[in-house]
Design a protein around this motif. Structure first.
Motif, mmCIF file in Angstrom:
data_model
loop_
_atom_site.group_PDB
_atom_site.id
_atom_site.type_symbol
_atom_site.label_atom_id
_atom_site.label_comp_id
_atom_site.label_asym_id
_atom_site.label_seq_id
_atom_site.Cartn_x
_atom_site.Cartn_y
_atom_site.Cartn_z
ATOM 1 N N GLY A 92 0.813 -1.213 0.000
ATOM 2 C CA GLY A 92 0.000 0.000 0.000
ATOM 3 C C GLY A 92 0.844 1.260 0.000
ATOM 4 N N TYR A 93 1.994 1.202 0.680
ATOM 5 C CA TYR A 93 2.873 2.369 0.746
ATOM 6 C C TYR A 93 3.538 2.630 -0.610
ATOM 7 C CZ TYR A 93 6.865 5.293 2.007
ATOM 8 O OH TYR A 93 7.795 6.303 2.057
ATOM 9 N N ILE A 94 4.017 1.563 -1.266
ATOM 10 C CA ILE A 94 4.688 1.725 -2.562
ATOM 11 C C ILE A 94 3.687 2.087 -3.654
ATOM 12 C CG2 ILE A 94 6.018 0.533 -4.351
ATOM 13 C CD1 ILE A 94 7.367 -1.060 -2.170
ATOM 14 N N GLY A 95 2.536 1.389 -3.655
ATOM 15 C CA GLY A 95 1.485 1.696 -4.608
ATOM 16 C C GLY A 95 1.742 1.170 -6.018
ATOM 17 N N PRO A 96 0.897 1.576 -6.972
ATOM 18 C CA PRO A 96 0.967 1.069 -8.356
ATOM 19 C C PRO A 96 2.280 1.332 -9.073
ATOM 20 C CG PRO A 96 -1.132 2.174 -7.950
ATOM 21 C CD PRO A 96 -0.242 2.462 -6.766
ATOM 22 N N LYS A 97 3.085 2.267 -8.561
ATOM 23 C CA LYS A 97 4.349 2.565 -9.240
ATOM 24 C C LYS A 97 5.290 1.365 -9.263
ATOM 25 C CE LYS A 97 6.527 4.580 -5.110
ATOM 26 N NZ LYS A 97 7.108 5.810 -4.514
ATOM 27 N N VAL A 98 4.987 0.349 -8.433
ATOM 28 C CA VAL A 98 5.833 -0.844 -8.416
ATOM 29 C C VAL A 98 5.844 -1.531 -9.780
ATOM 30 C CG1 VAL A 98 4.027 -2.483 -7.726
ATOM 31 C CG2 VAL A 98 6.403 -2.908 -7.066
ATOM 32 N N PHE A 99 4.746 -1.349 -10.565
ATOM 33 C CA PHE A 99 4.665 -1.958 -11.886
ATOM 34 C C PHE A 99 5.361 -1.115 -12.962
ATOM 35 C CE2 PHE A 99 0.738 -3.433 -9.692
ATOM 36 C CZ PHE A 99 1.055 -4.785 -9.641
ATOM 37 N N GLU A 100 5.765 0.099 -12.581
ATOM 38 C CA GLU A 100 6.370 1.006 -13.545
ATOM 39 C C GLU A 100 7.891 1.012 -13.486
ATOM 40 O OE1 GLU A 100 4.687 4.747 -12.567
ATOM 41 O OE2 GLU A 100 2.595 4.093 -12.872
#
Length: 219
Positions: A92-100
């Protein structure tokens, strides 16, 4: 250095050395098992730690009286729930940017497979993934990234942890000391892993083939 490597080898293969560890360190085995299960479920960098086989062997040793079955099950349940919760919060802290980004400490392939699994099964992924090595480590992380509410996550989290611990520790308690099971434990674990992972791999391959066919037809 040799002693450190020996201890590291015991931790990575604790399911094979559990009886020896109990003989050497006694009740500290409960602390070690708690830490291993917490780390495997709570840290996305530790999917290599033993999980299923560890619970099974622990149940088998509990049947011999070497460990307290109820204490073992209770501690492993708490470790599984709290580990998943930490993993969910990190996601939740890292968020969707993990896929980028290509994060070096993450297994991108495992992350992608788990995300696809989550897209198909939603919240049930947190429960189902308990029985799938590697995916088990990434499922709560993906749930956090995807923005699942804490309340909904904890319902699935506790149900999955209860089923995982009860079934595997219970199976070890009932069947782990049968001669044929003890002799072929590694084979049984590998078959169980294959039964869980192979369908996912085949499903991913099928979707890839369908996607390529669709692209070819649109050209």
């Amino acid at each position: 250095m040799d002693t450190l490597l020996h201890l590291l080898g015991m931790v990575l293969h604790i399911d094979q050395h559990l009886h020896d560890f109990i003989a050497a360190y006694g009740a500290w085995v409960y602390v070690l098992l708690f830490v291993i299960v917490f780390a495997e479920t709570g840290l996305v960098v530790a999917p290599f730690l033993p999980g299923d086989s560890l619970l099974f062997v622990g149940g088998a040793l509990a049947a011999t009286g070497a460990m307290d079955g109820w204490m073992l099950g209770g501690l492993l349940f708490i470790a599984a729930v709290t580990g998943n919760t930490l993993n969910y919060m990190i996601g939740g802290y890292i968020g969707p940017k993990v896929f980028e980004h290509n994060w070096r400490f993450l297994d991108q392939n495992a992350l992608r497979i788990t995300h696809e699994f989550y897209e198909r099964h939603g919240g049930k992924t947190v429960v189902l993934a308990r029985f799938i090595p590697v995916v088990r480590t990434f499922a709560p992380f993906v749930a956090g990234v995807s923005g699942m509410s804490m309340r909904r996550f904890q319902i699935y989290n506790m149900l999955g942890a209860l089923a995982w611990v009860a079934l595997l520790v219970g199976a070890g308690y009932l069947f782990g000391n049968l001669p044929v099971v003890k002799q072929y434990l590694n084979v049984i674990v590998l078959i169980g892993i294959s039964a869980a992972v192979v369908p996912l791999a085949l499903g991913g391959l099928w979707r890839l083939l369908v996607k390529r066919r669709s692209v070819s037809q649109n050209r």
